[in-house]
Scaffold this motif. Sequence first.
Motif, PDB file in Angstrom:
ATOM      1  N   GLY A 118       0.819  -1.169  -0.017  1.00 28.18           N
ATOM      2  CA  GLY A 118      -0.029   0.021   0.002  1.00 28.18           C
ATOM      3  C   GLY A 118       1.005   1.253   0.105  1.00 28.18           C
ATOM      4  O   GLY A 118       1.991   1.569   0.669  1.00 28.18           O
ATOM      5  N   ARG A 119       0.519   2.313  -0.671  1.00 30.60           N
ATOM      6  CA  ARG A 119       1.082   3.297  -0.924  1.00 30.60           C
ATOM      7  C   ARG A 119       0.969   4.391   0.533  1.00 30.60           C
ATOM      8  O   ARG A 119       1.472   5.326   0.566  1.00 30.60           O
ATOM      9  CB  ARG A 119       0.775   3.986  -2.103  1.00 30.60           C
ATOM     10  N   GLU A 120       0.239   3.886   1.452  1.00 32.26           N
ATOM     11  CA  GLU A 120      -0.090   4.762   2.577  1.00 32.26           C
ATOM     12  C   GLU A 120       1.003   4.694   3.433  1.00 32.26           C
ATOM     13  O   GLU A 120       0.984   5.166   4.576  1.00 32.26           O
ATOM     14  CB  GLU A 120      -1.440   4.637   3.001  1.00 32.26           C
ATOM     15  N   VAL A 121       1.765   3.572   3.536  1.00 31.23           N
ATOM     16  CA  VAL A 121       2.698   3.208   4.398  1.00 31.23           C
ATOM     17  C   VAL A 121       3.621   4.390   5.027  1.00 31.23           C
ATOM     18  O   VAL A 121       3.915   4.654   6.088  1.00 31.23           O
ATOM     19  CB  VAL A 121       3.681   2.039   4.113  1.00 31.23           C
ATOM     20  N   ARG A 124       2.908   7.772   4.384  1.00 32.41           N
ATOM     21  CA  ARG A 124       2.259   9.037   4.529  1.00 32.41           C
ATOM     22  C   ARG A 124       2.524   9.646   5.681  1.00 32.41           C
ATOM     23  O   ARG A 124       2.447   9.088   6.787  1.00 32.41           O
ATOM     24  CB  ARG A 124       0.843   8.789   4.195  1.00 32.41           C
ATOM     25  N   ASP A 125       3.168  11.060   5.483  1.00 30.51           N
ATOM     26  CA  ASP A 125       3.412  11.813   6.861  1.00 30.51           C
ATOM     27  C   ASP A 125       4.718  11.169   7.677  1.00 30.51           C
ATOM     28  O   ASP A 125       5.028  11.529   8.654  1.00 30.51           O
ATOM     29  CB  ASP A 125       2.398  11.893   7.682  1.00 30.51           C
ATOM     30  N   LYS A 126       5.327  10.270   7.055  1.00 32.91           N
ATOM     31  CA  LYS A 126       6.579   9.582   7.671  1.00 32.91           C
ATOM     32  C   LYS A 126       7.774  10.649   7.399  1.00 32.91           C
ATOM     33  O   LYS A 126       7.663  11.185   6.091  1.00 32.91           O
ATOM     34  CB  LYS A 126       6.704   8.232   7.306  1.00 32.91           C
ATOM     35  N   ARG A 169       4.689   9.051  -2.212  1.00 31.18           N
ATOM     36  CA  ARG A 169       3.851   8.154  -1.275  1.00 31.18           C
ATOM     37  C   ARG A 169       3.609   9.035   0.140  1.00 31.18           C
ATOM     38  O   ARG A 169       3.101   8.243   0.969  1.00 31.18           O
ATOM     39  CB  ARG A 169       4.843   6.932  -0.938  1.00 31.18           C
ATOM     40  N   GLY A 170       3.807  10.266   0.047  1.00 32.50           N
ATOM     41  CA  GLY A 170       3.192  11.044   1.130  1.00 32.50           C
ATOM     42  C   GLY A 170       4.361  11.419   2.107  1.00 32.50           C
ATOM     43  O   GLY A 170       3.992  11.917   3.140  1.00 32.50           O
TER      44      GLY A 170
END
Length: 280
Positions: A2-5, A7-9, A31-32
Amino acid sequence: MGREVFRDKVVWITGGGSGIGAALAREFGSRGAKVAVSGRRRPRLEAIVQELEAAGVDAFAVCCDVTRVTDIEASVEAVVERFGGLDVAVANAGFSVGGRFEDLSASEWRRQFETNVIGAAMTLRYALPHLRKTRGRAVIMGSVTGTLGLPSNAPYCASKFAVRGMAQALGAELAGSGVSCTLLQPGFVESDIARVDNKNQLREDWKDWRPAQLMWPADRAACKMVEAVAARKREAVITGHGKIATFLAYHSPGLTQRVLARAGGKVRQKHAGVVGEGQG
């Protein structure tokens, strides 16, 4: 994966101004992630940051020579101060010393290990206290040449063999801590490595002679690398030819040695001003 892994990291990449490092910065950013890039050449770092910011990525540049521990300490603190923490540290900075074994000096061997091995070790050593707080990810850039030794590239190959051992030892030490350690082992990937001399200086006039038919675009390699980091893999060999080479090195070392010996005369040297082999 998932591309949310991510996000904001917060992701910090050494050697992030070009090649694989810059491609990783773009991929994590897409990926954020919040991305910090470091390296020795500020103009390149600033160009990457401007590119990332134009794409909506929160990005930051900090100059860092990984052979200077004070630079590494200052860079880690600057990243944490800017973003409030650290989730992923990528020890990517490195270069290749090339030349026939009997022609290479002690200073060239030391320069190779100071950057590729000690620089990577100190990058993660000072990042780890922050990664422990976030149960983050430590990433080490190895190479397929950490599994097989190429003629006229003894220092580079030796450094990547050392990096592989470092990653295995660190991974064992981190077991149960929540922090993962991923060793990335690319084959031929687009980068400046074949245009950097034995003093770690970029030579704009040098051409990359590595086999174009095997070369992976940096963005393609970066996508596979980020997926491996997301999955917290222990090791990941990147590129199809890299997987074949490492398989043969493990399971048919005699054949691999004979092939490398036969190819030795065709491997061009970087030492004394001629471009050499290497990927990292």
